[in-house]
Design an enzyme around this catalytic site. Structure first.
Site, PDB file in Angstrom:
ATOM      1  N   SER A 204       0.811  -1.216   0.000  1.00 21.70           N
ATOM      2  CA  SER A 204       0.000   0.000   0.000  1.00 21.70           C
ATOM      3  C   SER A 204       0.847   1.271   0.000  1.00 21.70           C
ATOM      4  O   SER A 204       0.405   2.304  -0.518  1.00 21.70           O
ATOM      5  CB  SER A 204      -0.959  -0.003   1.192  1.00 21.70           C
ATOM      6  N   HIS A 257       2.001   4.813   4.294  1.00 27.99           N
ATOM      7  CA  HIS A 257       1.131   5.417   3.286  1.00 27.99           C
ATOM      8  C   HIS A 257       1.532   6.860   3.017  1.00 27.99           C
ATOM      9  O   HIS A 257       1.653   7.287   1.853  1.00 27.99           O
ATOM     10  CB  HIS A 257      -0.325   5.383   3.757  1.00 27.99           C
TER      11      HIS A 257
END
Length: 276
Positions: A204, A257
């Protein structure tokens, strides 16, 4: 002549080249290992053709391609890409390149291996400090990005990786995507370790890097054919904010992230100023 991209499906090639012809853009085709390479004869049309190639990859079933085939191509041609299974496979391949597909298959293979031998695979690929014997194994800076811990986790990441990575690779080449993969698959891991320790994994951080990269390129260098819808950027930013707020649970690598997004924005800023 300027190459604008490659497609594996002959039907897809016909649909796109008919549409380009309807727009006054002459093309030349060459058969290559990955299918068919599409060239623009007049280099002055290269930028417009690259944008059309990216649009076609995004939505090959747009009615305008069928209409173009009726107008300038074979009136008997239909946009039939084969049986549903073959159509899905064709879209999977033509919507990506070798780096995208190899990374996707590697993550899936590691996930299956994790189901069979979780401790062994995690010990081999986790970040420094997650296991007792991991010093000087420098691949651990990157390999946590290949680890996924649930079906939902890997599905989410693989869909976005294929969608975003495939568009970048088709528009800008495998080398550019590979660089993004390495940078956005390493720096976010280091940031996550610094703030929360070594027990994490997932692609991610790279996905957020691709989001940031695509956004900058679509804003500052749209002629490269890489377009990101504002709604998608908004959705990912909202997810980032919700992650830091704690509303999405405690097992979210929020720092990875954010670091991935920043890495993508910086790389996009650099590449947007490069000459085509």
């Amino acid at each position: 002549m300027v190459e604008i991209g490659r497609l594996s499906s002959p039907r897809a090639v016909m649909a796109l080249t008919d549409y380009l012809k309807s727009q006054g853009i002459e093309t030349h085709l060459e058969h290559v290992a990955q299918g068919t390479a599409i060239y623009v004869v007049d280099g002055r049309h290269a930028t417009a053709a690259q944008r059309e190639f990216a649009a076609f990859i995004h939505n090959p079933m747009d009615p305008k391609y069928l209409q173009a085939s009726w107008d300038v191509g074979d009136s008997q041609t239909k946009l039939d890409y084969g049986a549903p299974g073959l159509q899905l496979l064709s879209n999977l391949i033509t919507g990506a390149g070798p780096v995208t597909l190899i990374t996707l298959m590697t993550c899936i293979a590691i996930y299956i291996a994790m189901l069979l031998a979780p401790e062994a695979i995690y010990s081999a690929l986790a970040f420094f400090g997650a296991t007792s014997d991991s010093h000087w194994q420098f691949w651990r800076l990157f390999t946590p990005s290949l680890l996924h811990f649930s079906l939902l986790h890997i599905t989410f990441n693989m869909v976005w990786w294929w969608y975003l990575g495939g568009r970048i690779e088709n528009s800008l080449g495998s080398g550019r995507l590979l660089l993004l993969l390495v940078v956005a698959g390493t720096l976010p891991n280091m940031a996550q370790f610094f703030f929360d320790g070594p027990n994490f994994g997932g692609l991610s951080g790279v996905v957020y890097g691709l989001i940031g990269y695509s956004w900058v390129m679509s804003q500052w260098a749209p002629q490269r054919g890489l377009v990101l819808r504002p709604a998608l950027m908004g959705f990912m930013l909202l997810s980032l904010v919700l992650g830091f707020s704690g509303m999405m649970g405690d097992n979210i690598a929020n720092n990875a992230h954010l670091a991935g997004l920043l890495a993508g924005l910086v790389q996009g800023g650099i590449d947007s100023r490069r000459k085509s």
